[in-house]
Design an enzyme around this catalytic site. Structure first.
Site, PDB file in Angstrom:
ATOM      1  N   HIS A 162       0.869  -1.179   0.000  1.00  0.00           N
ATOM      2  CA  HIS A 162       0.000   0.000   0.000  1.00  0.00           C
ATOM      3  C   HIS A 162       0.910   1.234   0.000  1.00  0.00           C
ATOM      4  O   HIS A 162       2.018   1.191   0.538  1.00  0.00           O
ATOM      5  CB  HIS A 162      -0.840  -0.047   1.287  1.00  0.00           C
ATOM      6  CG  HIS A 162      -1.900   0.992   1.407  1.00  0.00           C
ATOM      7  ND1 HIS A 162      -1.646   2.279   1.816  1.00  0.00           N
ATOM      8  CD2 HIS A 162      -3.233   0.931   1.183  1.00  0.00           C
ATOM      9  CE1 HIS A 162      -2.784   2.955   1.855  1.00  0.00           C
ATOM     10  NE2 HIS A 162      -3.762   2.162   1.475  1.00  0.00           N
ATOM     11  N   CYS A 194      -4.652   2.504  -3.649  1.00  0.00           N
ATOM     12  CA  CYS A 194      -3.378   2.967  -3.071  1.00  0.00           C
ATOM     13  C   CYS A 194      -2.273   1.933  -3.281  1.00  0.00           C
ATOM     14  O   CYS A 194      -1.442   1.713  -2.382  1.00  0.00           O
ATOM     15  CB  CYS A 194      -3.518   3.300  -1.586  1.00  0.00           C
ATOM     16  SG  CYS A 194      -4.674   4.617  -1.278  1.00  0.00           S
ATOM     17  N   GLN A 236      -4.629  -5.234   6.843  1.00  0.00           N
ATOM     18  CA  GLN A 236      -5.628  -6.130   6.256  1.00  0.00           C
ATOM     19  C   GLN A 236      -5.602  -7.518   6.884  1.00  0.00           C
ATOM     20  O   GLN A 236      -6.401  -8.382   6.497  1.00  0.00           O
ATOM     21  CB  GLN A 236      -5.403  -6.263   4.746  1.00  0.00           C
ATOM     22  CG  GLN A 236      -5.562  -4.969   3.979  1.00  0.00           C
ATOM     23  CD  GLN A 236      -6.995  -4.454   3.986  1.00  0.00           C
ATOM     24  OE1 GLN A 236      -7.946  -5.204   4.247  1.00  0.00           O
ATOM     25  NE2 GLN A 236      -7.175  -3.182   3.711  1.00  0.00           N
ATOM     26  N   LYS A 263     -10.578  -0.706  10.294  1.00  0.00           N
ATOM     27  CA  LYS A 263     -10.719  -1.878   9.431  1.00  0.00           C
ATOM     28  C   LYS A 263     -11.036  -3.125  10.244  1.00  0.00           C
ATOM     29  O   LYS A 263     -11.205  -4.203   9.702  1.00  0.00           O
ATOM     30  CB  LYS A 263      -9.436  -2.102   8.637  1.00  0.00           C
ATOM     31  CG  LYS A 263      -9.139  -0.986   7.640  1.00  0.00           C
ATOM     32  CD  LYS A 263      -7.913  -1.329   6.833  1.00  0.00           C
ATOM     33  CE  LYS A 263      -7.324  -0.112   6.153  1.00  0.00           C
ATOM     34  NZ  LYS A 263      -8.075   0.311   4.979  1.00  0.00           N
ATOM     35  N   ASP A 294       2.976  -4.552   8.031  1.00  0.00           N
ATOM     36  CA  ASP A 294       1.753  -3.757   7.926  1.00  0.00           C
ATOM     37  C   ASP A 294       0.582  -4.737   8.002  1.00  0.00           C
ATOM     38  O   ASP A 294       0.301  -5.461   7.045  1.00  0.00           O
ATOM     39  CB  ASP A 294       1.789  -2.994   6.598  1.00  0.00           C
ATOM     40  CG  ASP A 294       0.434  -2.409   6.209  1.00  0.00           C
ATOM     41  OD1 ASP A 294      -0.553  -2.622   6.937  1.00  0.00           O
ATOM     42  OD2 ASP A 294       0.371  -1.752   5.155  1.00  0.00           O
TER      43      ASP A 294
HETATM   44  N1  PMP Z   1      -1.842  -0.741   4.621  1.00  0.00           N
HETATM   45  C1  PMP Z   1      -2.800  -1.461   4.032  1.00  0.00           C
HETATM   46  C2  PMP Z   1      -2.476  -2.832   3.545  1.00  0.00           C
HETATM   47  C3  PMP Z   1      -4.080  -0.918   3.893  1.00  0.00           C
HETATM   48  O1  PMP Z   1      -5.036  -1.628   3.304  1.00  0.00           O
HETATM   49  C4  PMP Z   1      -4.342   0.392   4.371  1.00  0.00           C
HETATM   50  C5  PMP Z   1      -5.703   1.040   4.204  1.00  0.00           C
HETATM   51  N2  PMP Z   1      -6.283   0.851   2.960  1.00  0.00           N
HETATM   52  C6  PMP Z   1      -3.314   1.079   4.990  1.00  0.00           C
HETATM   53  C7  PMP Z   1      -2.085   0.485   5.108  1.00  0.00           C
HETATM   54  C8  PMP Z   1      -3.506   2.456   5.533  1.00  0.00           C
HETATM   55  O2  PMP Z   1      -4.368   2.416   6.604  1.00  0.00           O
HETATM   56  P1  PMP Z   1      -4.922   3.768   7.262  1.00  0.00           P
HETATM   57  O3  PMP Z   1      -5.461   4.573   6.104  1.00  0.00           O
HETATM   58  O4  PMP Z   1      -5.983   3.310   8.185  1.00  0.00           O
HETATM   59  O5  PMP Z   1      -3.791   4.430   7.934  1.00  0.00           O
END
Ligand code: PMP
Length: 419
Positions: free
Chosen positions: A135, A377, A215, A238, A212
């Site tokens: 991401h 993203c 997910q 999430k 990270d």
């Molecule tokens: N890493 C991953 C794999 C994600 O899916 C996301 C959110 N789509 C993020 C990081 C960023 O998370 P946040 O916007 O809640 O900071």
């Protein structure tokens, strides 16, 4: 195949979907005159009433700034906030509560590691490994820092299924590799990465690993000690919790050795114009200013809710939903699924010949179905697969097989309209 999916679903009796759904007021709403079918869970999951109620209770009964106050309300707020730290510790299998730092979310957690650990430990000539599946929030902080410090970023490749190439990963290491930053589960493709094995390889080479888990946390049990992650990040919103609260886990020895990231109240021991300002112990050293008190307390309620339903049951149920959805959409002419890893979380990304993803997203919304379209993203990943955007349906504990069928039927209808 449908029968098989239904039969398999019946063999997972531990998740009572009707009972789960009853906890989510939003699922009763209509969109464009139709029942909401919410399949954008990888972006944000919906919130059970046990979490929503925390806000009423907090602001109605014990709203106060934490840690500094000696009065009853401050005591109660502090106890509830710090109580969540213990809930998170248990949720992640961490050894100690002081290894749990509250952040705004995964993005802030990764920026904290980059800004504090990275700035203190990386220099020109060093190497950081990230994967093609990342991401943007696990790419851009490293790019920004690398511009400043001059270290190199190397990319772990993926195969045509969206699976990381572990042999290539092992070969990327040199004596200058300091850090691996990788997601546990890809938000764009759903690939579950072998982070335990990746941590082992990183440690063999004397590198640290940041996982990270944005997910992963909603879908499977995470044990940071079993993974042997040096850092692990996830977001409340999430995992059935609120926006504005997330977590950075860090091994105590690493957090202790790191300089502070942001300065301000709460993170100091003593402040002086005459002597060196000294800092609070971990984790408070990394929590400058008034935190999102209500949100953190609500995150605790969300994690208790998830644990009550059971992550094994949730993961097994989502696998049923994914299998059914995969089987249904695979019948659609000209539809291509991106991300076909054998080990996948509940994410279904696809493109359709002759139909723009954005058109599909807009039109399917008219039928009450919420999916996500765009680059998720993850532009380097999508570009690698030759697309700018995909449609993505992603599943949560409250989704049903009937909703999957409604989604597939709506998708067929929409495609016939745009082609
Ligand atoms: N890493 C991953 C794999 C994600 O899916 C996301 C959110 N789509 C993020 C990081 C960023 O998370 P946040 O916007 O809640 O900071």
């Amino acid at each position: 195949m449908t029968d098989l999916a239904t039969r398999d679903a019946l063999e997972v009796p531990r998740l009572d979907v009707a009972a789960v759904r009853a906890d989510f007021p939003i699922l009763a709403r209509q969109v464009h005159g139709r029942p909401l079918v919410y399949l954008d869970n990888a972006a944000t999951s919906q919130t059970p009433r046990q979490v929503i109620e925390v806000f009423d209770d907090y602001y109605g009964r014990y709203n106060a700034n934490i840690h500094r106050g000696l009065h009853t309300l401050a005591d109660e707020a502090t106890a509830a906030y710090e109580g969540t730290r213990e809930t998170v510790r248990a949720f992640l299998g961490a050894a100690e509560t002081r290894e749990i730092v509250f952040t705004r979310g995964t993005t802030e957690a990764i920026n904290l590691v980059a800004g504090a650990w990275g700035r203190a430990n990386l220099k020109a000539g060093d190497e950081v490994l990230i994967s093609r599946l990342e991401h943007h929030s696990n790419i851009v902080p490293w790019q920004l820092l690398s511009r400043e410090l001059g270290f190199a970023i190397k990319v772990i490749p993926v195969d045509e299924r969206g699976v990381l190439d572990l042999d290539a990963y092992a070969r990327l290491f040199t004596e200058r590799t300091r850090l691996v930053a990788v997601n546990h589960v890809s938000n764009a493709f759903g690939t579950v990465n072998p982070v335990r094995e990746m941590a082992r390889i990183a440690h063999e080479h004397g590198a640290r690993i940041l996982v990270d888990g944005a997910q992963a946390a909603p879908h499977q049990r995470v044990d940071v000690r079993d993974i042997d992650a040096d850092f692990y990040a996830f977001s409340g919103h999430k995992v059935y919790g609120p926006t504005g609260a997330g977590v950075l886990y860090g091994k105590a020895s690493l957090l202790e050795a790191m300089p502070p990231w942001q300065g301000g109240g709460e993170m100091i021991a003593t402040v002086s114009f005459e002597h060196e300002t000294t800092f609070a112990d971990i984790p408070h050293k990394f929590e400058a200013g008034t935190p999102a008190v209500a949100e953190v307390i609500a995150l605790g309620a969300a994690l208790r809710w998830v644990s009550g339903v059971g992550l094994e049951a949730i993961g097994a149920w989502e696998a049923q939903l994914l299998a059914r959805a995969t089987e249904r959409v695979s019948r659609i002419d000209g539809l291509r699924i991106l991300g076909t890893a054998p080990d996948k979380a509940g994410v279904l990304s696809f493109v359709v010949d002759g139909a723009h993803s954005q058109d599909i997203g807009l039109l399917i919304d008219q039928l009450g179905v919420a999916i996500r379209t765009g680059h998720h993203c993850a532009q380097p990943l999508l570009h690698h697969f030759g697309v700018d955007a995909t449609c993505r349906a992603s599943f949560a504990a409250y989704n049903t097989l009937e909703e999957v069928d409604l989604f597939a039927e709506a998708l067929e209808r929409v495609i016939s309209m745009v082609r």
